[in-house]
Design an enzyme around this catalytic site. Structure first.
Site, short mmCIF file in Angstrom:
data_model
loop_
_atom_site.label_atom_id
_atom_site.label_comp_id
_atom_site.label_asym_id
_atom_site.label_seq_id
_atom_site.Cartn_x
_atom_site.Cartn_y
_atom_site.Cartn_z
N ASP A 65 0.86 -1.18 0.00
CA ASP A 65 0.00 0.00 0.00
C ASP A 65 0.89 1.23 0.00
O ASP A 65 2.00 1.22 0.56
CB ASP A 65 -0.90 0.02 1.24
CG ASP A 65 -1.81 1.25 1.26
OD1 ASP A 65 -2.76 1.27 0.46
OD2 ASP A 65 -1.54 2.17 2.04
N GLU A 114 0.90 5.62 0.55
CA GLU A 114 0.25 6.87 0.90
C GLU A 114 0.90 7.96 0.05
O GLU A 114 2.12 7.95 -0.15
CB GLU A 114 0.40 7.19 2.39
CG GLU A 114 -0.20 6.15 3.31
CD GLU A 114 -1.70 5.96 3.11
OE1 GLU A 114 -2.38 6.92 2.69
OE2 GLU A 114 -2.19 4.84 3.36
N HIS A 145 -5.36 4.41 6.95
CA HIS A 145 -4.63 5.25 6.01
C HIS A 145 -3.16 5.41 6.38
O HIS A 145 -2.58 6.48 6.17
CB HIS A 145 -5.29 6.62 5.86
CG HIS A 145 -6.68 6.54 5.31
ND1 HIS A 145 -6.96 6.13 4.03
CD2 HIS A 145 -7.89 6.79 5.88
CE1 HIS A 145 -8.26 6.16 3.82
NE2 HIS A 145 -8.85 6.54 4.94
#
Length: 577
Positions: free
Chosen positions: A26, A28, A167
Site C-alpha cells: 500500500d 500513501e 490510512h
C-alpha cells in the site's frame, strides 16, 4: 504396460495458491495524480501459504509539502518526512523486495500507477509481476447483502481482520493480507485453486452474467433502445445503441465491470428492445423512456421534471421568482436550472445589475406601504412606497427581460465590476462567490438562448449521411423529434421527406423556452445538428439563429476562468477506501 508415460497431477495445471509468494503493499501519497504528486509512505507484507515471511515499511520524502487534507487523513506531516529518504533511494529496495512475487493491492491501478511512474522517472523498467486487485476481486465474489461496499475498512471488518486500516501504509497492507486470505477462501469453493485460476477468475464474467446470457438472444443488430426488466415487467435499466445486439451481449461478458450493472443483471428476467430508424431516434427514445419509467439503475435523466426556472413575473411590478412550472401567463423565463440554489445564484447576479424588487408581496400601483432596507441601500427602486412609478419601474423590467433572452452584457459588466472592487480590497472569498453567481447566470442564459434558437422554429427537416451511403432524415418541430427515417443511397429525396413530414407527430407548443420537449432532448438534437455532414432540408416558421450579443459570447470567458482555476489548484486527497 506403457513405459515412459507419467500421470500428471493437478499442480501441473498451474501454480497452487499455497505456493505463491504474495507481496501485499500500500502507498500513501500527496494526491491522486502519479504525474503531479509524490509518495509519502510505502508498506508491504510478504506472505506465502498464509504465513508472513517479511515486511517492508518506510516513510518517503515526496519532494514537496504535504497538503493539510492529506496530513489530517493519514497523520503524516512535513516534519515526519523531513529526514525520510527520497523515492530515488527507496525504489531499488522495494523492487528487490517484490522480485519474483505476485503483487496485491486494494485498488491496485492507483498504487501500481505510482510505482510505474517512479520507475519511468528513474530509468527502471516497469514491474512485470502478476497483479491481483482485492477491490476488484471482492466486487466479483461478494454481494450487497454481505457488504454494502468494497472499501478496505468494510472488507476488513467483514473478514474479521486483526488489523484496522487507518490510512497508514503498513497497517493497510496488513489488513489487505487478511482480506486477500478471506477472498481466496471464498473463491476456493468456486474451483479457484491456482494463481492462474485466480487471475482468470477476475477476468471472467460472473456466474450470474453467464447464467443470464440467454437474455441477449434474438436481439437484432439495429439501432434502438433496450430495456432490462424484472420479473414483474418493471424497467430496471434503459439504454440505447446503434447496434443493439452487440451492446446487449456486452452486458454478459467480462468487459462489463460496473458493480451496479452487475447487480441489475442479477435481478433482470428479460431484455425488451425497440428498433429505431436512426441512432438519433434511439437516443431520444431512451431519454423519454428513462423520464417516463424512472428505472432504478439509471443515474441520469430520471427526473426531467425536477428542473427549476427563474421567472420574471407578469404583474404591475414584476419580480424574479424561482418556479418549477412553465405557465402561459405572460411571464419571462430563464433556465432550466438543475437546482433552486443555482437559480438563486443567477437571480442574485441579476439583482446586482438591476434594481428589481426582491420582496414576495403583490404590489399595487395605487396602494403604498413603507419601503424595506434594500431601498435605503439603493438595491431596489422602491415602487412599494410610490417613489418609483410603474412606468419608471418598467424600464428595469424591460432591461431584465432583454438580459434574460438577448444580451447578458449588462449583468456581466455589473458583477464583473463588483468582483474587481472586491479583489482590489483583497476580499477574494466574496469575489469568488460573485464569480460563481455570474457563472450560474451566464451559463444558463447561454444554454437557454441556444435552446430557443431551435424551439422557436415550427418545423425543421435535416439529414445526415450514414456509413453505408444512406441518409438519416429527421423532422423536428419546436425542438422535439417528431419523425425519423432512412433514405436509401441514390434515391430521390422529395418523396421520402414528404412522407416523413406527413406522418410526423403533431406538436402543440406550450409556454416557455422548451415548449414541446425536455431541455435534454432539445440539446441532444442540437448536438446532432452540430455534427459534420448535416444538411438542412427545410426550415419553416422561423430562423435558426442566436442573439448577436447573447450569453454565448461571454460563456467562453467564464469557462476559461474556471479551467485556469482548476489548473492552478492542487488536487488534494486520494480515493478514499
Amino acid at each position: 504396460m506403457v513405459v515412459g508415460v507419467e500421470q500428471g497431477t493437478l499442480d501441473d495445471l498451474g501454480t497452487p495458491l499455497a505456493g505463491v509468494t504474495f507481496v501485499v503493499f500500500d502507498l500513501e501519497t500527496t494526491g491522486v495524480s502519479n504525474s503531479e504528486h509524490g509518495v509519502t509512505e510505502i508498506g508491504a507484507v510478504k506472505v506465502r501459504g498464509g504465513e508472513v515471511i517479511g515486511e517492508f515499511a518506510t516513510l518517503v520524502d515526496p519532494g514537496g509539502p504535504i497538503p493539510p487534507f492529506i496530513s489530517v487523513l493519514t497523520g503524516i506531516t512535513d516534519a515526519m518526512v523531513m529526514a525520510a529518504p527520497r523515492m530515488t533511494e527507496v525504489l531499488p529496495s522495494f523492487l528487490e523486495f517484490i522480485r519474483g512475487c505476485t503483487l496485491v493491492a486494494h485498488n491496485a491501478p492507483f498504487d501500481m500507477g505510482f510505482i510505474k511512474a517512479a520507475c519511468a522517472g528513474q530509468g527502471y523498467p516497469p514491474p512485470v509481476n502478476p497483479v491481483v486487485d482485492t477491490a476488484d476481486l471482492a466486487r466479483r465474489v461478494l454481494n450487497r447483502d454481505e457488504t454494502p461496499n468494497c472499501k478496505l475498512a468494510t472488507l476488513a471488518r467483514f473478514f474479521r481482520s486483526a488489523t484496522e486500516p487507518y490510512h497508514r501504509a503498513l497497517a493497510d497492507a496488513r489488513a489487505t493480507v487478511d482480506v486477500l486470505h478471506g477472498l481466496i477462501g471464498r473463491v476456493g469453493s468456486l474451483g479457484v485453486h491456482t494463481l492462474e485460476d485466480l487471475r482468470g477468475f477476475v477476468r471472467m464474467p460472473t456466474p450470474e452474467q453467464q447464467r443470464k446470457r440467454h437474455l441477449s438472444e434474438g436481439v437484432p443488430a439495429r439501432p434502438g433502445v433496450y430495456i432490462f426488466e424484472d420479473v414483474r415487467g418493471e424497467a430496471l435499466y434503459v439504454g440505447k445503441s446503434s447496434n443493439l445486439r452487440n451492446r446487449v451481449r456486452s452486458y454478459f461478458t467480462a468487459s462489463e465491470t460496473r458493480p451496479r450493472v452487475r447487480e441489475m443483471i442479477g435481478i433482470a428476467e428479460r431484455v425488451r428492445h425497440i428498433v429505431c430508424s436512426t441512432a438519433l431516434e434511439a437516443e431520444i427514445r431512451e431519454l423519454r423512456m428513462i423520464g417516463a419509467t424512472k428505472p432504478r439503475y439509471n443515474r441520469r435523466s430520471r427526473f426531467p421534471e425536477r428542473v427549476v426556472w427563474l421567472k420574471l413575473t407578469n404583474e404591475p411590478f414584476p419580480r424574479l421568482s424561482i418556479v418549477r412550472d412553465l405557465k402561459d401567463d405572460g411571464g419571462t423565463y430563464l433556465g432550466p436550472f438543475g437546482s433552486s440554489r443555482t437559480a438563486d445564484e443567477a437571480r442574485t447576479a441579476m439583482h446586482e445589475a438591476l434594481p428589481l424588487r426582491q420582496c414576495g408581496e403583490r404590489l399595487s400601483p395605487t396602494v403604498f406601504r413603507s419601503a424595506c432596507t434594500l431601498a435605503e441601500l439603493g438595491k431596489c427602486g422602491a415602487p412599494c412606497d410610490g417613489r418609483q412609478s410603474q412606468a419608471a419601474y418598467g424600464v428595469h423590467v424591460a432591461q431584465a427581460r432583454h438580459a434574460m433572452e438577448h444580451d447578458a452584457g449588462l449583468v456581466f459588466s455589473a458583477v464583473e465590476a463588483r468582483m474587481d472592487r472586491l479583489s482590489a480590497e483583497q476580499r477574494y472569498e466574496e469575489a469568488a462567490v460573485d464569480r460563481d453567481r455570474l457563472a450560474a447566470y451566464v451559463r444558463t442564459a447561454a444554454r437557454m438562448q441556444r435552446l430557443l434558437s431551435l424551439t422557436r422554429i415550427e418545423q425543421m427537416v435535416a439529414a445526415s449521411p450514414a456509413f453505408n451511403g444512406d441518409w438519416d432524415i429527421h423532422v423536428i418541430r419546436h425542438g422535439r423529434l417528431t419523425a425519423a427515417g432512412v433514405m436509401p443511397r441514390g434515391a430521390h429525396p422529395v418523396p421520402y421527406v414528404e412522407a416523413l413530414v406527413a406522418t410526423a407527430e403533431t406538436v402543440v407548443p406550450g409556454p416557455g423556452p422548451t415548449p414541446a420537449a425536455s431541455a435534454e432532448e432539445t440539446e441532444t438534437i442540437l448536438r446532432w445538428l452540430d455534427t459534420p455532414g448535416i444538411r438542412l432540408v427545410r426550415v419553416e416558421g422561423g430562423t435558426w439563429s442566436l442573439p448577436a450579443y447573447g450569453a454565448g459570447r461571454l460563456k467562453g470567458r467564464i469557462d476559461r476562468a474556471y479551467e485556469s482555476l482548476r489548473a492552478h489548484q492542487p488536487r488534494e486527497g486520494r480515493p478514499l477506501r
